[in-house]
Design a protein around this motif. Sequence first.
Motif, PDB file in Angstrom:
ATOM      1  N   ALA A  70       0.832  -1.212   0.000  1.00 13.76           N
ATOM      2  CA  ALA A  70       0.000   0.000   0.000  1.00 13.76           C
ATOM      3  C   ALA A  70       0.861   1.254   0.000  1.00 13.76           C
ATOM      4  O   ALA A  70       0.573   2.213  -0.718  1.00 13.76           O
ATOM      5  CB  ALA A  70      -0.921  -0.004   1.211  1.00 13.76           C
ATOM      6  N   GLU A  71       1.923   1.255   0.813  1.00  9.57           N
ATOM      7  CA  GLU A  71       2.804   2.415   0.838  1.00  9.57           C
ATOM      8  C   GLU A  71       3.484   2.586  -0.519  1.00  9.57           C
ATOM      9  O   GLU A  71       3.603   3.696  -1.022  1.00  9.57           O
ATOM     10  CB  GLU A  71       3.855   2.286   1.936  1.00  9.57           C
ATOM     11  N   ARG A  72       3.920   1.467  -1.121  1.00 11.57           N
ATOM     12  CA  ARG A  72       4.554   1.534  -2.438  1.00 11.57           C
ATOM     13  C   ARG A  72       3.598   2.150  -3.457  1.00 11.57           C
ATOM     14  O   ARG A  72       3.965   3.044  -4.204  1.00 11.57           O
ATOM     15  CB  ARG A  72       5.008   0.152  -2.903  1.00 11.57           C
ATOM     16  N   ARG A  73       2.351   1.674  -3.474  1.00 16.74           N
ATOM     17  CA  ARG A  73       1.372   2.207  -4.438  1.00 16.74           C
ATOM     18  C   ARG A  73       1.143   3.702  -4.210  1.00 16.74           C
ATOM     19  O   ARG A  73       1.091   4.475  -5.162  1.00 16.74           O
ATOM     20  CB  ARG A  73       0.049   1.446  -4.345  1.00 16.74           C
ATOM     21  N   ALA A  74       1.011   4.106  -2.946  1.00 18.54           N
ATOM     22  CA  ALA A  74       0.776   5.520  -2.643  1.00 18.54           C
ATOM     23  C   ALA A  74       1.967   6.373  -3.069  1.00 18.54           C
ATOM     24  O   ALA A  74       1.792   7.442  -3.660  1.00 18.54           O
ATOM     25  CB  ALA A  74       0.503   5.699  -1.149  1.00 18.54           C
ATOM     26  N   LEU A  75       3.174   5.906  -2.794  1.00 14.78           N
ATOM     27  CA  LEU A  75       4.362   6.661  -3.194  1.00 14.78           C
ATOM     28  C   LEU A  75       4.505   6.723  -4.708  1.00 14.78           C
ATOM     29  O   LEU A  75       4.892   7.752  -5.263  1.00 14.78           O
ATOM     30  CB  LEU A  75       5.615   6.062  -2.560  1.00 14.78           C
ATOM     31  N   GLU A  76       4.175   5.634  -5.387  1.00 13.53           N
ATOM     32  CA  GLU A  76       4.242   5.640  -6.854  1.00 13.53           C
ATOM     33  C   GLU A  76       3.217   6.611  -7.437  1.00 13.53           C
ATOM     34  O   GLU A  76       3.503   7.315  -8.399  1.00 13.53           O
ATOM     35  CB  GLU A  76       4.042   4.227  -7.401  1.00 13.53           C
ATOM     36  N   GLY A 115       6.438  -0.616   7.470  1.00 10.44           N
ATOM     37  CA  GLY A 115       6.074  -1.411   6.308  1.00 10.44           C
ATOM     38  C   GLY A 115       4.986  -2.428   6.607  1.00 10.44           C
ATOM     39  O   GLY A 115       4.426  -3.020   5.697  1.00 10.44           O
ATOM     40  N   SER A 116       4.676  -2.644   7.894  1.00  4.87           N
ATOM     41  CA  SER A 116       3.653  -3.624   8.265  1.00  4.87           C
ATOM     42  C   SER A 116       2.259  -3.153   7.896  1.00  4.87           C
ATOM     43  O   SER A 116       1.956  -1.964   7.923  1.00  4.87           O
ATOM     44  CB  SER A 116       3.668  -3.874   9.774  1.00  4.87           C
ATOM     45  N   ALA A 123       4.040   3.438   7.705  1.00  4.71           N
ATOM     46  CA  ALA A 123       4.964   3.960   6.711  1.00  4.71           C
ATOM     47  C   ALA A 123       5.913   4.950   7.359  1.00  4.71           C
ATOM     48  O   ALA A 123       5.634   5.479   8.434  1.00  4.71           O
ATOM     49  CB  ALA A 123       4.185   4.652   5.597  1.00  4.71           C
ATOM     50  N   ARG A 124       7.018   5.177   6.710  1.00  2.00           N
ATOM     51  CA  ARG A 124       7.955   6.180   7.199  1.00  2.00           C
ATOM     52  C   ARG A 124       7.540   7.561   6.713  1.00  2.00           C
ATOM     53  O   ARG A 124       7.661   8.537   7.426  1.00  2.00           O
ATOM     54  CB  ARG A 124       9.367   5.858   6.725  1.00  2.00           C
ATOM     55  N   LEU A 125       7.052   7.646   5.477  1.00  2.00           N
ATOM     56  CA  LEU A 125       6.638   8.923   4.895  1.00  2.00           C
ATOM     57  C   LEU A 125       5.126   8.948   4.747  1.00  2.00           C
ATOM     58  O   LEU A 125       4.519   7.970   4.339  1.00  2.00           O
ATOM     59  CB  LEU A 125       7.264   9.115   3.505  1.00  2.00           C
ATOM     60  N   THR A 168      -5.036   5.368   4.614  1.00  2.00           N
ATOM     61  CA  THR A 168      -4.767   4.236   5.499  1.00  2.00           C
ATOM     62  C   THR A 168      -3.320   4.209   5.972  1.00  2.00           C
ATOM     63  O   THR A 168      -2.969   3.391   6.809  1.00  2.00           O
ATOM     64  CB  THR A 168      -5.097   2.885   4.822  1.00  2.00           C
ATOM     65  N   LEU A 169      -2.476   5.099   5.446  1.00  5.25           N
ATOM     66  CA  LEU A 169      -1.082   5.151   5.895  1.00  5.25           C
ATOM     67  C   LEU A 169      -0.993   5.867   7.233  1.00  5.25           C
ATOM     68  O   LEU A 169      -1.576   6.926   7.422  1.00  5.25           O
ATOM     69  CB  LEU A 169      -0.199   5.866   4.881  1.00  5.25           C
ATOM     70  N   VAL A 170      -0.267   5.251   8.157  1.00  8.94           N
ATOM     71  CA  VAL A 170       0.008   5.836   9.463  1.00  8.94           C
ATOM     72  C   VAL A 170       1.522   5.897   9.577  1.00  8.94           C
ATOM     73  O   VAL A 170       2.203   4.888   9.370  1.00  8.94           O
ATOM     74  CB  VAL A 170      -0.574   4.957  10.594  1.00  8.94           C
TER      75      VAL A 170
END
Length: 160
Positions: free
Chosen positions: A11-17, A87-88, A105-107, A114-116
């Motif tokens: 999810a974090e990867r998709r959001a960052l992309e 990353g969890s 996520a870190r960023l 949904t990213l915290v």
Amino acid sequence: MSQEPEPISAAERRALERDRDALRAARSADAPAPQDSDQAGDRGDAADQSERVDEATHVGVRLAEITLRLHEGERAGVPPVDAVGVGSTVTVRFPDGDRATLHLARLASDRDPTLVTADSPLGHALLGHEAGDRVEYATPDGRETVHLLSVGEPGPENGR
């Protein structure tokens, strides 16, 4: 922050992309048009040009951050599933019974609610905990407790 690269959730990867692609598109759309150097400009033109340079610098810095995070995540491997880490993917139940699947996520990303981030009160409190734990964290209204239902894939509908 550790020196080792941190895992990145899907999810974090998709959001960052998505953020990266939006920034690239904005950068392309805001590219200055070639101007005739013999044209005389006024102070408004200079201010506009200065603003565009500032925005381009901001976009460039954010693109570099995103690119680095994506690269680090790739090097780090898969996010942990035994205990919560950056990353969890976790599923929690709040005191009112509401459930949420969140991604640590870190960023932060404004494109994925949904990213915290791991340095937020909830994210920081979840770090290191395992499924089944009750986790207390600070909110502006006082202390709250969530029940950590799962680490990894989203938890069952009727968790513990």
